[in-house]
Design a protein around this motif. Structure first.
Motif, PDB file in Angstrom:
ATOM      1  N   PRO A 160       0.807  -1.240   0.000  1.00 45.69           N
ATOM      2  CA  PRO A 160       0.000   0.000   0.000  1.00 45.69           C
ATOM      3  C   PRO A 160       0.835   1.282   0.000  1.00 45.69           C
ATOM      4  O   PRO A 160       0.550   2.209  -0.760  1.00 45.69           O
ATOM      5  CB  PRO A 160      -0.830  -0.132   1.284  1.00 45.69           C
ATOM      6  N   LEU A 161       1.868   1.353   0.841  1.00 44.82           N
ATOM      7  CA  LEU A 161       2.673   2.571   0.933  1.00 44.82           C
ATOM      8  C   LEU A 161       3.394   2.849  -0.374  1.00 44.82           C
ATOM      9  O   LEU A 161       3.382   3.990  -0.872  1.00 44.82           O
ATOM     10  CB  LEU A 161       3.693   2.432   2.073  1.00 44.82           C
ATOM     11  N   LEU A 162       4.009   1.821  -0.950  1.00 44.91           N
ATOM     12  CA  LEU A 162       4.750   2.022  -2.191  1.00 44.91           C
ATOM     13  C   LEU A 162       3.809   2.340  -3.343  1.00 44.91           C
ATOM     14  O   LEU A 162       4.122   3.183  -4.192  1.00 44.91           O
ATOM     15  CB  LEU A 162       5.575   0.768  -2.517  1.00 44.91           C
ATOM     16  N   ARG A 163       2.655   1.675  -3.364  1.00 39.51           N
ATOM     17  CA  ARG A 163       1.680   1.958  -4.420  1.00 39.51           C
ATOM     18  C   ARG A 163       1.233   3.415  -4.370  1.00 39.51           C
ATOM     19  O   ARG A 163       1.123   4.079  -5.410  1.00 39.51           O
ATOM     20  CB  ARG A 163       0.482   1.024  -4.278  1.00 39.51           C
ATOM     21  N   LYS A 164       1.056   3.932  -3.174  1.00 37.58           N
ATOM     22  CA  LYS A 164       0.685   5.343  -3.021  1.00 37.58           C
ATOM     23  C   LYS A 164       1.792   6.252  -3.521  1.00 37.58           C
ATOM     24  O   LYS A 164       1.543   7.239  -4.242  1.00 37.58           O
ATOM     25  CB  LYS A 164       0.368   5.622  -1.552  1.00 37.58           C
ATOM     26  N   LYS A 165       3.050   5.934  -3.153  1.00 39.38           N
ATOM     27  CA  LYS A 165       4.181   6.747  -3.592  1.00 39.38           C
ATOM     28  C   LYS A 165       4.328   6.729  -5.116  1.00 39.38           C
ATOM     29  O   LYS A 165       4.632   7.768  -5.735  1.00 39.38           O
ATOM     30  CB  LYS A 165       5.473   6.234  -2.937  1.00 39.38           C
ATOM     31  N   VAL A 166       4.138   5.561  -5.722  1.00 33.53           N
ATOM     32  CA  VAL A 166       4.254   5.453  -7.177  1.00 33.53           C
ATOM     33  C   VAL A 166       3.181   6.277  -7.868  1.00 33.53           C
ATOM     34  O   VAL A 166       3.448   7.001  -8.839  1.00 33.53           O
ATOM     35  CB  VAL A 166       4.175   3.977  -7.611  1.00 33.53           C
ATOM     36  N   PHE A 167       1.946   6.202  -7.381  1.00 35.76           N
ATOM     37  CA  PHE A 167       0.851   6.973  -7.992  1.00 35.76           C
ATOM     38  C   PHE A 167       1.106   8.477  -7.866  1.00 35.76           C
ATOM     39  O   PHE A 167       0.850   9.245  -8.806  1.00 35.76           O
ATOM     40  CB  PHE A 167      -0.478   6.611  -7.328  1.00 35.76           C
ATOM     41  N   ILE A 168       1.617   8.911  -6.714  1.00 42.24           N
ATOM     42  CA  ILE A 168       1.926  10.339  -6.523  1.00 42.24           C
ATOM     43  C   ILE A 168       3.027  10.769  -7.495  1.00 42.24           C
ATOM     44  O   ILE A 168       2.936  11.832  -8.132  1.00 42.24           O
ATOM     45  CB  ILE A 168       2.343  10.608  -5.070  1.00 42.24           C
ATOM     46  N   THR A 169       4.069   9.940  -7.627  1.00 40.96           N
ATOM     47  CA  THR A 169       5.178  10.265  -8.533  1.00 40.96           C
ATOM     48  C   THR A 169       4.698  10.351  -9.968  1.00 40.96           C
ATOM     49  O   THR A 169       5.048  11.293 -10.699  1.00 40.96           O
ATOM     50  CB  THR A 169       6.293   9.204  -8.411  1.00 40.96           C
ATOM     51  N   VAL A 170       3.905   9.376 -10.399  1.00 41.37           N
ATOM     52  CA  VAL A 170       3.389   9.379 -11.773  1.00 41.37           C
ATOM     53  C   VAL A 170       2.504  10.599 -12.010  1.00 41.37           C
ATOM     54  O   VAL A 170       2.581  11.249 -13.065  1.00 41.37           O
ATOM     55  CB  VAL A 170       2.608   8.077 -12.058  1.00 41.37           C
ATOM     56  N   ASN A 195      10.361  14.236  -3.595  1.00 43.45           N
ATOM     57  CA  ASN A 195      11.240  13.890  -2.471  1.00 43.45           C
ATOM     58  C   ASN A 195      10.434  13.554  -1.224  1.00 43.45           C
ATOM     59  O   ASN A 195      10.772  12.621  -0.482  1.00 43.45           O
ATOM     60  CB  ASN A 195      12.193  15.044  -2.160  1.00 43.45           C
ATOM     61  N   LEU A 196       9.361  14.323  -0.978  1.00 43.24           N
ATOM     62  CA  LEU A 196       8.592  14.152   0.246  1.00 43.24           C
ATOM     63  C   LEU A 196       7.609  12.987   0.175  1.00 43.24           C
ATOM     64  O   LEU A 196       7.509  12.188   1.118  1.00 43.24           O
ATOM     65  CB  LEU A 196       7.829  15.453   0.559  1.00 43.24           C
ATOM     66  N   TYR A 197       6.899  12.882  -0.939  1.00 40.89           N
ATOM     67  CA  TYR A 197       5.782  11.938  -0.998  1.00 40.89           C
ATOM     68  C   TYR A 197       5.925  10.859  -2.067  1.00 40.89           C
ATOM     69  O   TYR A 197       5.143   9.914  -2.086  1.00 40.89           O
ATOM     70  CB  TYR A 197       4.469  12.708  -1.251  1.00 40.89           C
ATOM     71  N   GLY A 198       6.906  11.022  -2.964  1.00 43.64           N
ATOM     72  CA  GLY A 198       7.032  10.075  -4.062  1.00 43.64           C
ATOM     73  C   GLY A 198       8.189   9.115  -3.880  1.00 43.64           C
ATOM     74  O   GLY A 198       8.625   8.829  -2.760  1.00 43.64           O
ATOM     75  N   VAL A 199       8.697   8.616  -5.015  1.00 43.74           N
ATOM     76  CA  VAL A 199       9.790   7.649  -5.018  1.00 43.74           C
ATOM     77  C   VAL A 199      10.984   8.262  -5.738  1.00 43.74           C
ATOM     78  O   VAL A 199      10.863   8.743  -6.865  1.00 43.74           O
ATOM     79  CB  VAL A 199       9.379   6.342  -5.740  1.00 43.74           C
ATOM     80  N   GLY A 200      12.161   8.232  -5.095  1.00 47.86           N
ATOM     81  CA  GLY A 200      13.387   8.690  -5.744  1.00 47.86           C
ATOM     82  C   GLY A 200      13.689  10.148  -5.483  1.00 47.86           C
ATOM     83  O   GLY A 200      12.919  10.880  -4.836  1.00 47.86           O
ATOM     84  N   ASN A 201      14.839  10.580  -6.017  1.00 46.28           N
ATOM     85  CA  ASN A 201      15.258  11.979  -5.926  1.00 46.28           C
ATOM     86  C   ASN A 201      14.490  12.808  -6.955  1.00 46.28           C
ATOM     87  O   ASN A 201      14.466  12.471  -8.141  1.00 46.28           O
ATOM     88  CB  ASN A 201      16.773  12.074  -6.183  1.00 46.28           C
ATOM     89  N   GLY A 202      13.853  13.875  -6.492  1.00 41.41           N
ATOM     90  CA  GLY A 202      12.954  14.648  -7.352  1.00 41.41           C
ATOM     91  C   GLY A 202      13.609  15.184  -8.603  1.00 41.41           C
ATOM     92  O   GLY A 202      13.074  15.045  -9.706  1.00 41.41           O
ATOM     93  N   ILE A 203      14.801  15.798  -8.472  1.00 42.04           N
ATOM     94  CA  ILE A 203      15.493  16.373  -9.627  1.00 42.04           C
ATOM     95  C   ILE A 203      15.849  15.288 -10.637  1.00 42.04           C
ATOM     96  O   ILE A 203      15.601  15.420 -11.835  1.00 42.04           O
ATOM     97  CB  ILE A 203      16.764  17.117  -9.166  1.00 42.04           C
ATOM     98  N   SER A 204      16.427  14.188 -10.131  1.00 36.61           N
ATOM     99  CA  SER A 204      16.825  13.098 -11.025  1.00 36.61           C
ATOM    100  C   SER A 204      15.621  12.492 -11.736  1.00 36.61           C
ATOM    101  O   SER A 204      15.690  12.177 -12.932  1.00 36.61           O
ATOM    102  CB  SER A 204      17.566  12.019 -10.233  1.00 36.61           C
ATOM    103  N   VAL A 205      14.521  12.327 -11.015  1.00 33.19           N
ATOM    104  CA  VAL A 205      13.337  11.703 -11.611  1.00 33.19           C
ATOM    105  C   VAL A 205      12.746  12.587 -12.700  1.00 33.19           C
ATOM    106  O   VAL A 205      12.325  12.098 -13.756  1.00 33.19           O
ATOM    107  CB  VAL A 205      12.295  11.399 -10.516  1.00 33.19           C
ATOM    108  N   ILE A 206      12.721  13.907 -12.480  1.00 29.30           N
ATOM    109  CA  ILE A 206      12.177  14.816 -13.493  1.00 29.30           C
ATOM    110  C   ILE A 206      13.056  14.819 -14.743  1.00 29.30           C
ATOM    111  O   ILE A 206      12.554  14.774 -15.871  1.00 29.30           O
ATOM    112  CB  ILE A 206      12.025  16.233 -12.905  1.00 29.30           C
TER     113      ILE A 206
END
Length: 426
Positions: A18-28, A174-185
């Protein structure tokens, strides 16, 4: 093959958490918002001429990749995260010479929050300068008409606001998603542009010519070797034995070969491209002598020149040493080992341990820095040899994509293991 099966199993199990699924959806969701912003153009720009100009300019195409495609569309986020990255570099340099900033950076969560606040503040004037510079370059190419002062202010304000929105999105990851925000963008921007780059390569290639087919197959083979080499170096770790007398046990202090990750390349791109951009801007000035000097500088530092490749390589190596010295401090590690009763066999605790760690880290940094530098410049050199122009930045792009995937895999694995532990506990 077993590793691929393990990764697929890991991702499948991770999505059930559940926690990871939430983080993935927020990141996407954040990345979808980022891609929507990337297609909101600044008014008054001839997008057809702009794309033609970018197609003819390898340097701006390179910057477009790192801005996530926002530059070629000249969207409100055209500057991408470049001002923020530059501000981060400058603040880190200030930290090394300012005792107050160095002390602040060591004050835990409060210190990090303050440093992030200073970075955002410093980003604003840098974004204003870069916005004006971009307007000057595109105006000199007649892509943007002469605008009245009020519209120039509106254009600059919208681009600065776009950069701050990108920073905000990165921080939310960084706060709610998965991975480093700058790198992911940046990762999302590269992934979105790679299909276009491949399609353009296939479209302009003459497959009836055996040499062209050989060049493309050569690039494909090198890409596979490149991915394998990146994975090997990213996973490589120097293990320093550490003994604990009180616990009567031996553990290892791991030091990654590529401690700095992709950040040195991201930092280096911002500086390596600056001479050519400044030269292009100066070359359009009305003074003949200054304009000629600008033309010479832009030609010397063009992405196809070996001077640019050498400068880029040196910048990557330098930032590898700089960034590693920021994230890994031998003095602090030696002090922590001393407090916990740990010591390196044959080395005294304290200053001797610090010197030993510094010695080992310096040699690891040489390997990591040279590797990153070669990844950054070898594709450009191969492009000059083979003539496959649309894949000039392949090495840098592949490095970022693979590194981010490895980082995301590790974070997913940590969340899955924590979830398994919680299930066993209950």
């Amino acid at each position: 093959m077993n590793r691929v099966t393990q990764l697929l199993s890991l991702y499948t199990e991770g999505l059930k958490t559940p926690l990871l699924r939430k983080k993935v959806f927020i990141t996407v969701g954040i990345l979808i918002l980022f891609r929507l912003i990337a297609h909101i153009p600044v008014p008054g720009v001839n997008l057809t001429l702009l794309r033609q100009f970018f197609a003819q300019n390898q340097l701006l195409s390179l910057l477009d990749i790192f801005s996530g495609g926002t530059l070629a569309n000249f969207s409100i986020a055209a500057l991408g995260l470049n001002p923020y990255i530059n501000a981060s570099v400058m603040l880190q340099l200030f930290t090394m010479v300012s005792p107050k900033l160095e002390e602040l950076s060591k004050e835990g969560e409060y210190g990090r929050a303050k440093m992030n606040q200073y970075t955002r503040i410093l980003t604003v004037p840098l974004a204003i300068v870069q916005s004006l510079g971009m307007y000057g370059i595109l105006h000199s190419q007649k892509i943007i008409p002469t605008l009245p002062p009020l519209l120039i202010v509106a254009l600059v304000a919208s681009m600065v606001a776009g950069t701050m929105v990108m920073i905000f999105l990165g921080e939310q990851i960084n706060l709610y998603g998965v991975g480093n925000g700058i790198s992911v963008i940046i990762f999302a921007g590269i992934i979105s542009r790679l299909p276009i780059s491949i399609f353009q390569t296939l479209q302009i290639s003459d497959f009836s010519n055996p040499q062209t087919l050989f060049n493309i197959l050569l690039f494909a083979g090198l890409a596979i070797l490149l991915i394998g080499g990146i994975v090997m170096v990213e996973e490589a770790v120097l293990r320093i034995p550490v003994n604990y007398a009180r616990r009567a046990q031996t553990t290892y202090l791991p030091i990654k070969i590529d401690t700095a990750g992709v950040m040195p390349i991201i930092f280096a791109v911002s500086l390596a491209t600056a001479p050519s951009l400044i030269g292009q801007f100066v070359s359009k000035l009305p003074q003949p002598a200054i304009a000629h000097l600008g033309t010479v500088v832009s030609q010397i530092f063009s992405t196809r020149s070996y001077v640019y490749s050498a400068f880029y390589f040196l910048m990557v190596v330098a930032f590898t040493f700089f960034y590693t010295s920021v994230v890994f401090k031998p003095k602090d590690v030696a002090e922590e080992l001393r407090k916990s009763g740990g010591f390196i066999p044959g080395i005294r605790p304290g200053i001797a341990t610090e010197k030993r760690l510094q010695y080992l880290v310096n040699r690891v940094m040489i390997i990591g820095g040279v590797f990153l530098g070669l990844i950054a410049v070898v594709p450009s050199i191969l492009q000059n040899i083979t003539g496959v122009a649309s894949l000039t930045i392949g090495g840098t792009s592949v490095l970022i994509v693979v590194s981010v995937i490895i980082e995301l895999t590790r974070k997913i694995e940590n969340v899955v293991q924590m979830y398994r532990y919680e299930k066993i506990s209950y």
